[in-house]
Motif scaffolding. Structure first.
Motif, PDB file in Angstrom:
ATOM      1  N   VAL A  35      25.485  87.092  22.716  1.00  0.00           N
ATOM      2  CA  VAL A  35      26.124  88.269  23.309  1.00  0.00           C
ATOM      3  C   VAL A  35      25.830  88.322  24.808  1.00  0.00           C
ATOM      4  O   VAL A  35      24.678  88.385  25.222  1.00  0.00           O
ATOM      5  CB  VAL A  35      25.624  89.571  22.651  1.00  0.00           C
ATOM      6  N   ASN A  36      26.877  88.259  25.627  1.00  0.00           N
ATOM      7  CA  ASN A  36      26.693  88.387  27.078  1.00  0.00           C
ATOM      8  C   ASN A  36      27.547  89.492  27.683  1.00  0.00           C
ATOM      9  O   ASN A  36      27.500  89.727  28.880  1.00  0.00           O
ATOM     10  CB  ASN A  36      26.975  87.056  27.790  1.00  0.00           C
ATOM     11  N   HIS A  37      28.343  90.167  26.844  1.00  0.00           N
ATOM     12  CA  HIS A  37      29.168  91.274  27.332  1.00  0.00           C
ATOM     13  C   HIS A  37      29.287  92.299  26.221  1.00  0.00           C
ATOM     14  O   HIS A  37      29.450  91.931  25.050  1.00  0.00           O
ATOM     15  CB  HIS A  37      30.550  90.788  27.755  1.00  0.00           C
ATOM     16  N   VAL A  38      29.209  93.582  26.573  1.00  0.00           N
ATOM     17  CA  VAL A  38      29.237  94.650  25.572  1.00  0.00           C
ATOM     18  C   VAL A  38      30.291  95.688  25.940  1.00  0.00           C
ATOM     19  O   VAL A  38      30.368  96.114  27.097  1.00  0.00           O
ATOM     20  CB  VAL A  38      27.859  95.340  25.450  1.00  0.00           C
ATOM     21  N   ILE A  39      31.110  96.073  24.968  1.00  0.00           N
ATOM     22  CA  ILE A  39      32.082  97.153  25.135  1.00  0.00           C
ATOM     23  C   ILE A  39      31.701  98.262  24.155  1.00  0.00           C
ATOM     24  O   ILE A  39      31.503  98.004  22.966  1.00  0.00           O
ATOM     25  CB  ILE A  39      33.514  96.679  24.855  1.00  0.00           C
ATOM     26  N   ILE A  40      31.582  99.492  24.665  1.00  0.00           N
ATOM     27  CA  ILE A  40      31.183 100.624  23.831  1.00  0.00           C
ATOM     28  C   ILE A  40      32.299 101.670  23.864  1.00  0.00           C
ATOM     29  O   ILE A  40      32.691 102.134  24.939  1.00  0.00           O
ATOM     30  CB  ILE A  40      29.864 101.239  24.328  1.00  0.00           C
ATOM     31  N   LEU A  41      32.801 102.023  22.687  1.00  0.00           N
ATOM     32  CA  LEU A  41      33.935 102.938  22.578  1.00  0.00           C
ATOM     33  C   LEU A  41      33.523 104.204  21.830  1.00  0.00           C
ATOM     34  O   LEU A  41      32.637 104.176  20.982  1.00  0.00           O
ATOM     35  CB  LEU A  41      35.086 102.272  21.821  1.00  0.00           C
ATOM     36  N   ASN A  42      34.201 105.324  22.175  1.00  0.00           N
ATOM     37  CA  ASN A  42      33.991 106.540  21.401  1.00  0.00           C
ATOM     38  C   ASN A  42      34.837 106.483  20.135  1.00  0.00           C
ATOM     39  O   ASN A  42      35.535 105.494  19.875  1.00  0.00           O
ATOM     40  CB  ASN A  42      34.290 107.783  22.241  1.00  0.00           C
ATOM     41  N   ARG A  43      34.819 107.542  19.337  1.00  0.00           N
ATOM     42  CA  ARG A  43      35.508 107.502  18.037  1.00  0.00           C
ATOM     43  C   ARG A  43      37.026 107.374  18.180  1.00  0.00           C
ATOM     44  O   ARG A  43      37.714 106.953  17.248  1.00  0.00           O
ATOM     45  CB  ARG A  43      35.178 108.764  17.225  1.00  0.00           C
ATOM     46  N   ASN A  44      37.563 107.702  19.358  1.00  0.00           N
ATOM     47  CA  ASN A  44      39.004 107.603  19.598  1.00  0.00           C
ATOM     48  C   ASN A  44      39.414 106.257  20.171  1.00  0.00           C
ATOM     49  O   ASN A  44      40.584 106.044  20.490  1.00  0.00           O
ATOM     50  CB  ASN A  44      39.449 108.720  20.539  1.00  0.00           C
ATOM     51  N   GLY A  45      38.454 105.336  20.335  1.00  0.00           N
ATOM     52  CA  GLY A  45      38.771 104.015  20.861  1.00  0.00           C
ATOM     53  C   GLY A  45      38.813 103.942  22.365  1.00  0.00           C
ATOM     54  O   GLY A  45      39.287 102.944  22.922  1.00  0.00           O
ATOM     55  N   ASN A  46      38.333 104.979  23.056  1.00  0.00           N
ATOM     56  CA  ASN A  46      38.276 104.981  24.515  1.00  0.00           C
ATOM     57  C   ASN A  46      36.879 104.592  24.987  1.00  0.00           C
ATOM     58  O   ASN A  46      35.884 104.776  24.279  1.00  0.00           O
ATOM     59  CB  ASN A  46      38.642 106.364  25.062  1.00  0.00           C
ATOM     60  N   CYS A  47      36.799 104.058  26.203  1.00  0.00           N
ATOM     61  CA  CYS A  47      35.521 103.603  26.742  1.00  0.00           C
ATOM     62  C   CYS A  47      34.549 104.777  26.872  1.00  0.00           C
ATOM     63  O   CYS A  47      34.882 105.801  27.482  1.00  0.00           O
ATOM     64  CB  CYS A  47      35.728 102.950  28.108  1.00  0.00           C
TER      65      CYS A  47
END
Length: 227
Positions: A35-47
């Motif tokens: 893992v070298n990059h992380v994307i974190i989203l809220n429950r609606n799929g937004n950043c």
């Protein structure tokens, strides 16, 4: 790339609190060597914590994460596009729109393809119940995480994956095979990475969840009225 999406609403005391949450999650996930990059989203799929309204983490902005011919193929996704995403989420992550392959698509099962902005990327995305269930890749430029690609020989693929591959005859082919990687982890047990060959070389790489990843004729394998 690791993508995490919360299934419940997050309560934060402002942007600083969001930043602390993101930093803690990123440090945890980046402990894994892959893992070298992380994307974190809220429950609606937004950043998470993105107040710009542009979802910069999904591929917009000055340094977008995009799907390119050099993106890697994993058992759960292709570059930033993951199995289970909606078409909108996949388009945002890719940095370009995915458009229906057919002008009169089957509402039960629909194939999407990249627009010309994708540098001629040769891949189709099967969508069922509104989410990507499978990706068929015929482009010889992308590689799997282990380094296999379309055009490799069966021997090359087997040398990379060894005993982790299941070898079966390719239906409707006299010489072809399916070389199927079956994950050992409980988390990925419903996913498969498949190499279709002509008996000598890989002609297509297929990733996705079962049962869709095992369909021989793609959407045509779904009975009328199926869900």
């Amino acid at each position: 790339m690791a993508q995490l999406q919360f299934c419940r609403n997050m309560i934060h005391d402002g942007i600083a609190d969001s930043v602390r949450t993101k930093t803690a999650i990123e440090k945890t996930l980046k402990q894994f060597s892959t893992v070298n990059h992380v994307i974190i989203l809220n429950r609606n799929g937004n950043c998470l914590g993105d107040e710009s309204g542009e979802n910069l983490c999904l591929g917009k902005g000055s340094n977008p994460v995009k799907l390119t011919p050099l993106s890697q193929i994993a058992i759960n996704g292709f570059g930033p596009v993951n199995i289970g995403m909606t078409v909108d989420q996949a388009s945002q992550a890719a940095g370009f729109d995915l458009i229906p392959v057919s002008s009169n698509p089957n509402p039960v099962c629909i194939y999407y393809k990249p627009t010309p902005l994708s540098e001629g990327l040769n891949a189709n995305f099967m969508v069922r119940n509104g989410r990507i269930a499978r990706i068929d890749i015929k482009d010889s430029r992308p590689t799997t995480i282990s380094g296999a690609r379309v055009g490799d020989t069966e021997n090359q693929v087997q040398s990379l994956y060894g005993e982790r591959l299941q070898v079966n005859p390719l239906p409707n082919s006299e010489q072809g095979h399916f070389l199927t990687f079956v994950p050992q982890s409980q988390r990925d047990q419903n996913l498969r990475l498949k190499f279709a060959t002509d008996g000598t070389k890989v002609t297509q790489i297929i990733i996705g969840k079962r049962p869709e990843v095992d369909y021989i004729e793609g959407c045509l394998d779904i009975v009328p009225g199926g869900v």
